[in-house]
Design an enzyme around this catalytic site. Structure first.
Site, short mmCIF file in Angstrom:
data_model
loop_
_atom_site.label_atom_id
_atom_site.label_comp_id
_atom_site.label_asym_id
_atom_site.label_seq_id
_atom_site.Cartn_x
_atom_site.Cartn_y
_atom_site.Cartn_z
N CYS A 264 0.82 -1.22 0.00
CA CYS A 264 0.00 0.00 0.00
C CYS A 264 0.85 1.27 0.00
O CYS A 264 0.64 2.17 -0.83
CB CYS A 264 -0.98 -0.02 1.16
SG CYS A 264 -0.26 0.15 2.81
N HIS A 312 -2.63 1.49 6.78
CA HIS A 312 -2.99 1.35 5.37
C HIS A 312 -3.14 2.74 4.77
O HIS A 312 -3.52 3.70 5.45
CB HIS A 312 -4.30 0.57 5.21
CG HIS A 312 -4.59 0.20 3.78
ND1 HIS A 312 -3.89 -0.77 3.10
CD2 HIS A 312 -5.51 0.68 2.90
CE1 HIS A 312 -4.35 -0.88 1.86
NE2 HIS A 312 -5.34 -0.01 1.72
N HIS A 324 -5.76 1.95 -4.34
CA HIS A 324 -4.88 1.40 -3.32
C HIS A 324 -4.49 -0.02 -3.66
O HIS A 324 -5.09 -0.67 -4.52
CB HIS A 324 -5.55 1.46 -1.93
CG HIS A 324 -6.70 0.51 -1.77
ND1 HIS A 324 -6.85 -0.33 -0.69
CD2 HIS A 324 -7.79 0.26 -2.56
CE1 HIS A 324 -7.96 -1.03 -0.80
NE2 HIS A 324 -8.55 -0.69 -1.92
#
Length: 348
Positions: A264, A312, A324
């Site tokens: 990520c 994240h 993402h």
């Protein structure tokens, strides 16, 4: 644990994504231990599958947190390696300076020896630790001005060399600790992913396929959201958005920051790198890599940081969508910005 799973191909938000694994497992256990007369076999099987998939979701989230720690340790190791190299170079140059100065004093001693004997004060200058003699005024009184100056410079050079050696040794110790942290976090990621894979493999084939369809759809086959008319916050944000959108469909790979696979924070770092902007390696550090803005004012190119521990990150691309890299087995994809709890929105 916050699930990445989606309920439709068009990525509509399922904001009730918080799963308490222990509760799910307790529910499954209760169903399995109920009296046979009142038990529903289909219900028990469904509860077991739900508990298993909840556990897999949790393991993937834990693996992502471990991945961010691994990324941070890797970045720190790289930084320390550069610092150690610089210190070693400075130490080598300091050693060369000391050697040259001692060589000049040695030439002086040789000349005096040839002329009938070495002055004891020159012998003092050639010792490994001339500091003790400099502390004695009587010794300095016996030295000529140039000899005293040479000896003082040698002492200063030796002190510099010793300081460089101490700093290098300290950085080497930090580097070794960072290397061990990298290895530890790597094992943690691998262990959690292996456990998740075993749980998935233990599911019935139809349940396993349903889970994988829900959690890891292929970004290339998805309909691209309508982003007509969206205006990035700046020219560099526009370049980063173009890069991140071009990466849609690329596979997730933990510890990777492109150009063919990403985790990520590796994705957002790579995208902004394409725009000429250097971002830190982890999502936690990226949270502080710019000005924070309210979600209501998010513009394309802003970083959306998820979960309270900032484990994240995705990039806002407009019209309520982020791009993402979800987690292992997934591909880079579009998802609703509210797919999980947001802790910050940062504008680099």
């Amino acid at each position: 644990m916050v699930s990445h799973r989606r309920t439709s191909q068009h990525g509509q938000s399922t904001l009730a994504g918080v799963t308490v694994v222990s509760a799910a497992l307790a529910t499954a256990a209760a169903g399995l231990s109920a009296p046979a007369a009142s038990a529903d076999p289909a219900g028990r099987a469904a509860a077991g599958r739900e508990a298993a998939t909840a556990r897999v979701d949790s393991l993937y989230a834990q693996a992502e947190r471990a991945t961010e720690k691994y990324d941070g340790a890797q970045a720190r190791t790289k930084e320390l390696r550069g610092q150690v190299a610089a210190l070693q170079d400075r130490t080598a140059r300091a050693q060369e300076r000391v050697n040259r100065m001692r060589g000049r004093l040695g030439a002086l001693a040789a000349a005096q020896y040839r002329s009938g004997g070495m002055d004891p004060t020159v012998q003092l200058m050639l010792t490994e630790r001339p500091d003790t003699f400099l502390e004695k005024a009587s010794a300095l009184d016996r030295l000529g001005v140039s000899q005293a100056g040479e000896l003082r410079r040698l002492r200063a050079a030796q002190r510099t060399l010793e300081q460089q050696r101490r700093e290098t040794a300290a950085k080497l110790a930090q580097l070794e600790a960072s290397r061990k942290a990298v290895a530890r976090h790597k094992r943690d990621v691998q262990r959690r992913l292996a456990t998740a894979r075993r749980l998935l493999n233990a599911l019935p084939k139809d349940a396993r396929k349903a889970f994988e369809r829900a959690t890891r759809s292929d970004g290339r086959r998805e309909a691209v959201p309508d982003l007509h008319g969206v205006v990035p916050a700046s020219g560099r944000a526009a370049a980063a958005v173009a890069a991140v959108r071009a990466a849609v469909g690329s596979p997730y790979a933990w510890g990777r920051s492109g150009p063919s696979a990403f985790d990520c924070s590796g994705l957002t770092q790579w995208a902004y790198g394409r725009a000429g902007v250097s971002l830190p390696r982890t999502s936690q550090a990226q949270r502080g890599a710019g000005r924070q803005v309210p979600l209501s004012q998010a513009q394309p190119g802003d970083l959306v940081i998820y979960r309270s521990d900032a484990s994240h990150v995705g990039m806002y691309v407009g019209n309520g969508q982020v791009v993402h890299a979800p987690y292992p087995g997934a591909r880079v994809r579009y998802d609703p910005v509210g797919m999980m709890p947001i802790s910050a929105v940062t504008r680099p």
